[in-house]
Write a protein that holds these residues in place. Structure first.
Motif, PDB file in Angstrom:
ATOM      1  N   LEU A  72       1.088  -1.111  -0.027  1.00 31.26           N
ATOM      2  CA  LEU A  72      -0.121  -0.064   0.037  1.00 31.26           C
ATOM      3  C   LEU A  72       0.938   1.166   0.025  1.00 31.26           C
ATOM      4  N   CYS A  73       2.072   1.230   0.824  1.00 33.83           N
ATOM      5  CA  CYS A  73       2.730   2.304   0.621  1.00 33.83           C
ATOM      6  C   CYS A  73       3.503   2.669  -0.502  1.00 33.83           C
ATOM      7  N   GLU A  74       3.930   1.615  -1.298  1.00 33.15           N
ATOM      8  CA  GLU A  74       4.218   1.776  -2.748  1.00 33.15           C
ATOM      9  C   GLU A  74       3.150   2.264  -3.634  1.00 33.15           C
ATOM     10  N   ARG A  75       1.714   1.999  -3.413  1.00 36.51           N
ATOM     11  CA  ARG A  75       0.620   2.624  -4.240  1.00 36.51           C
ATOM     12  C   ARG A  75       0.623   3.968  -3.753  1.00 36.51           C
ATOM     13  N   LEU A  76       0.736   4.262  -2.353  1.00 40.48           N
ATOM     14  CA  LEU A  76       0.261   5.553  -1.909  1.00 40.48           C
ATOM     15  C   LEU A  76       1.684   6.608  -2.793  1.00 40.48           C
ATOM     16  N   SER A  77       2.669   6.039  -2.861  1.00 37.76           N
ATOM     17  CA  SER A  77       3.772   7.007  -3.272  1.00 37.76           C
ATOM     18  C   SER A  77       3.513   7.365  -4.601  1.00 37.76           C
ATOM     19  N   ARG A  78       2.582   6.654  -5.413  1.00 39.74           N
ATOM     20  CA  ARG A  78       2.205   7.063  -6.737  1.00 39.74           C
ATOM     21  C   ARG A  78       1.481   8.296  -6.642  1.00 39.74           C
ATOM     22  N   LEU A  79       0.509   8.711  -5.653  1.00 41.93           N
ATOM     23  CA  LEU A  79      -0.412   9.571  -5.392  1.00 41.93           C
ATOM     24  C   LEU A  79       0.393  11.055  -5.306  1.00 41.93           C
ATOM     25  N   SER A  80      -0.347  12.126  -5.346  1.00 37.25           N
ATOM     26  CA  SER A  80       0.193  13.437  -5.297  1.00 37.25           C
ATOM     27  C   SER A  80       0.182  13.690  -3.552  1.00 37.25           C
ATOM     28  N   ASP A  81       1.319  14.654  -3.246  1.00 40.86           N
ATOM     29  CA  ASP A  81       1.274  14.951  -1.842  1.00 40.86           C
ATOM     30  C   ASP A  81      -0.264  15.089  -1.453  1.00 40.86           C
ATOM     31  N   GLU A  82      -0.922  16.007  -1.945  1.00 38.49           N
ATOM     32  CA  GLU A  82      -2.376  16.334  -1.537  1.00 38.49           C
ATOM     33  C   GLU A  82      -3.360  14.830  -1.373  1.00 38.49           C
TER      34      GLU A  82
END
Length: 146
Positions: free
Chosen positions: A114-124
Protein backbone atom coordinates in the motif's frame (compact mmCIF):
# COMPACT_ATOMS: atom_id res chain seq x y z
CA UNK A 1 -24.35 22.07 4.88
CA UNK A 2 -25.47 18.43 5.16
CA UNK A 3 -24.89 16.15 2.23
CA UNK A 4 -26.85 12.91 2.10
CA UNK A 5 -25.24 9.69 1.00
CA UNK A 6 -27.11 7.53 -1.47
CA UNK A 7 -27.11 3.76 -1.59
CA UNK A 8 -25.13 4.07 -4.83
CA UNK A 9 -22.46 6.18 -3.07
CA UNK A 10 -22.22 3.59 -0.31
CA UNK A 11 -22.06 0.75 -2.84
CA UNK A 12 -19.22 2.45 -4.70
CA UNK A 13 -17.27 2.81 -1.44
CA UNK A 14 -17.88 -0.85 -0.51
CA UNK A 15 -16.69 -2.01 -3.93
CA UNK A 16 -13.60 0.22 -3.82
CA UNK A 17 -12.61 -0.93 -0.32
CA UNK A 18 -13.13 -4.60 -1.23
CA UNK A 19 -11.09 -4.22 -4.41
CA UNK A 20 -8.28 -2.48 -2.55
CA UNK A 21 -8.11 -5.11 0.19
CA UNK A 22 -8.39 -7.97 -2.28
CA UNK A 23 -5.65 -6.56 -4.52
CA UNK A 24 -3.34 -6.11 -1.53
CA UNK A 25 -3.98 -9.66 -0.32
CA UNK A 26 -3.57 -11.23 -3.75
CA UNK A 27 -0.30 -9.42 -4.31
CA UNK A 28 1.16 -10.24 -0.91
CA UNK A 29 3.68 -13.06 -1.07
CA UNK A 30 2.85 -14.40 2.38
CA UNK A 31 0.78 -17.27 3.68
CA UNK A 32 -2.72 -17.34 2.20
CA UNK A 33 -5.62 -17.12 4.63
CA UNK A 34 -9.35 -16.88 4.07
CA UNK A 35 -10.79 -13.44 4.92
CA UNK A 36 -12.54 -14.70 8.07
CA UNK A 37 -9.37 -16.47 9.23
CA UNK A 38 -7.42 -13.26 8.79
CA UNK A 39 -10.08 -11.28 10.64
CA UNK A 40 -10.06 -13.73 13.56
CA UNK A 41 -6.25 -13.58 13.82
CA UNK A 42 -6.34 -9.78 13.66
CA UNK A 43 -8.99 -9.57 16.40
CA UNK A 44 -7.06 -11.96 18.65
CA UNK A 45 -3.89 -9.94 18.06
CA UNK A 46 -5.64 -6.67 18.86
CA UNK A 47 -7.95 -7.77 21.70
CA UNK A 48 -6.21 -10.77 23.23
CA UNK A 49 -7.70 -14.17 24.08
CA UNK A 50 -11.47 -14.52 23.81
CA UNK A 51 -14.28 -17.04 23.69
CA UNK A 52 -15.73 -18.33 20.42
CA UNK A 53 -18.93 -16.30 20.93
CA UNK A 54 -16.98 -13.08 21.18
CA UNK A 55 -14.91 -14.05 18.13
CA UNK A 56 -18.16 -14.55 16.19
CA UNK A 57 -19.39 -11.09 17.20
CA UNK A 58 -16.11 -9.40 16.32
CA UNK A 59 -15.64 -11.31 13.05
CA UNK A 60 -19.28 -10.65 12.08
CA UNK A 61 -20.06 -14.33 11.51
CA UNK A 62 -22.15 -17.05 13.12
CA UNK A 63 -20.86 -19.01 16.11
CA UNK A 64 -20.66 -22.26 14.05
CA UNK A 65 -18.60 -20.42 11.42
CA UNK A 66 -16.31 -19.01 14.12
CA UNK A 67 -15.87 -22.53 15.53
CA UNK A 68 -14.96 -23.89 12.09
CA UNK A 69 -12.50 -21.04 11.47
CA UNK A 70 -10.87 -21.51 14.89
CA UNK A 71 -10.60 -25.27 14.29
CA UNK A 72 -8.80 -24.63 11.00
CA UNK A 73 -6.48 -22.05 12.56
CA UNK A 74 -5.80 -24.43 15.44
CA UNK A 75 -4.89 -27.29 13.10
CA UNK A 76 -2.45 -24.90 11.36
CA UNK A 77 -0.88 -24.05 14.71
CA UNK A 78 -1.93 -20.39 14.57
CA UNK A 79 -4.24 -20.45 17.62
CA UNK A 80 -4.79 -22.68 20.64
CA UNK A 81 -7.71 -23.28 22.93
CA UNK A 82 -7.29 -23.11 26.69
CA UNK A 83 -9.73 -23.66 29.54
CA UNK A 84 -11.32 -20.39 30.58
CA UNK A 85 -10.07 -19.69 34.11
CA UNK A 86 -13.33 -17.89 34.89
CA UNK A 87 -15.50 -20.82 33.74
CA UNK A 88 -14.03 -24.33 33.48
CA UNK A 89 -16.78 -25.41 31.08
CA UNK A 90 -15.77 -22.80 28.49
CA UNK A 91 -12.63 -22.34 26.44
CA UNK A 92 -10.81 -19.27 25.27
CA UNK A 93 -8.87 -18.95 22.04
CA UNK A 94 -5.47 -17.30 21.91
CA UNK A 95 -2.82 -16.68 19.30
CA UNK A 96 0.25 -18.87 19.21
CA UNK A 97 3.66 -17.43 18.38
CA UNK A 98 3.17 -18.65 14.80
CA UNK A 99 -0.23 -16.93 14.68
CA UNK A 100 1.25 -13.65 15.87
CA UNK A 101 4.11 -13.93 13.36
CA UNK A 102 1.62 -14.65 10.57
CA UNK A 103 -0.59 -11.66 11.28
CA UNK A 104 2.42 -9.35 11.63
CA UNK A 105 3.91 -10.67 8.38
CA UNK A 106 0.63 -10.23 6.54
CA UNK A 107 0.12 -6.72 7.89
CA UNK A 108 3.65 -5.63 7.03
CA UNK A 109 3.49 -7.13 3.53
CA UNK A 110 0.19 -5.44 2.77
CA UNK A 111 1.36 -2.17 4.32
CA UNK A 112 4.52 -2.17 2.19
CA UNK A 113 2.48 -2.72 -0.95
CA UNK A 114 0.00 0.00 0.00
CA UNK A 115 2.88 2.37 0.78
CA UNK A 116 4.25 1.76 -2.69
CA UNK A 117 0.86 2.50 -4.23
CA UNK A 118 0.39 5.61 -2.08
CA UNK A 119 3.75 6.92 -3.30
CA UNK A 120 2.21 7.19 -6.79
CA UNK A 121 -0.32 9.73 -5.49
CA UNK A 122 0.26 13.44 -5.16
CA UNK A 123 1.13 14.91 -1.75
CA UNK A 124 -2.38 16.33 -1.51
CA UNK A 125 -3.96 12.95 -2.32
CA UNK A 126 -1.79 11.16 0.27
CA UNK A 127 -2.79 13.74 2.90
CA UNK A 128 -6.43 13.16 2.00
CA UNK A 129 -6.09 9.37 2.39
CA UNK A 130 -4.38 9.86 5.78
CA UNK A 131 -7.20 12.13 6.94
CA UNK A 132 -9.85 9.55 5.99
CA UNK A 133 -8.20 6.64 7.85
CA UNK A 134 -9.73 7.44 11.30
CA UNK A 135 -13.17 7.70 9.69
CA UNK A 136 -12.78 4.32 8.01
CA UNK A 137 -11.77 2.84 11.38
CA UNK A 138 -14.95 4.24 12.94
CA UNK A 139 -17.07 2.87 10.11
CA UNK A 140 -15.43 -0.56 10.50
CA UNK A 141 -16.39 -0.85 14.17
CA UNK A 142 -19.66 -2.67 14.72
CA UNK A 143 -22.43 -0.47 16.14
CA UNK A 144 -22.64 -0.51 19.92
CA UNK A 145 -25.90 -1.39 21.66
CA UNK A 146 -27.56 1.64 23.21
Amino acid sequence: MTTSVTNQDALQLVVAVHRLVRSLRQSASVRRLQPTQLLVLAELAAQGPMRIGEIAVRALCSQPTATTVVTGLESSGLVRREADPADGRATIVELTGAGRDTIVSLAHGEAELLCERLSRLSDEERDHVRSVTPLLRRLADPPRAR
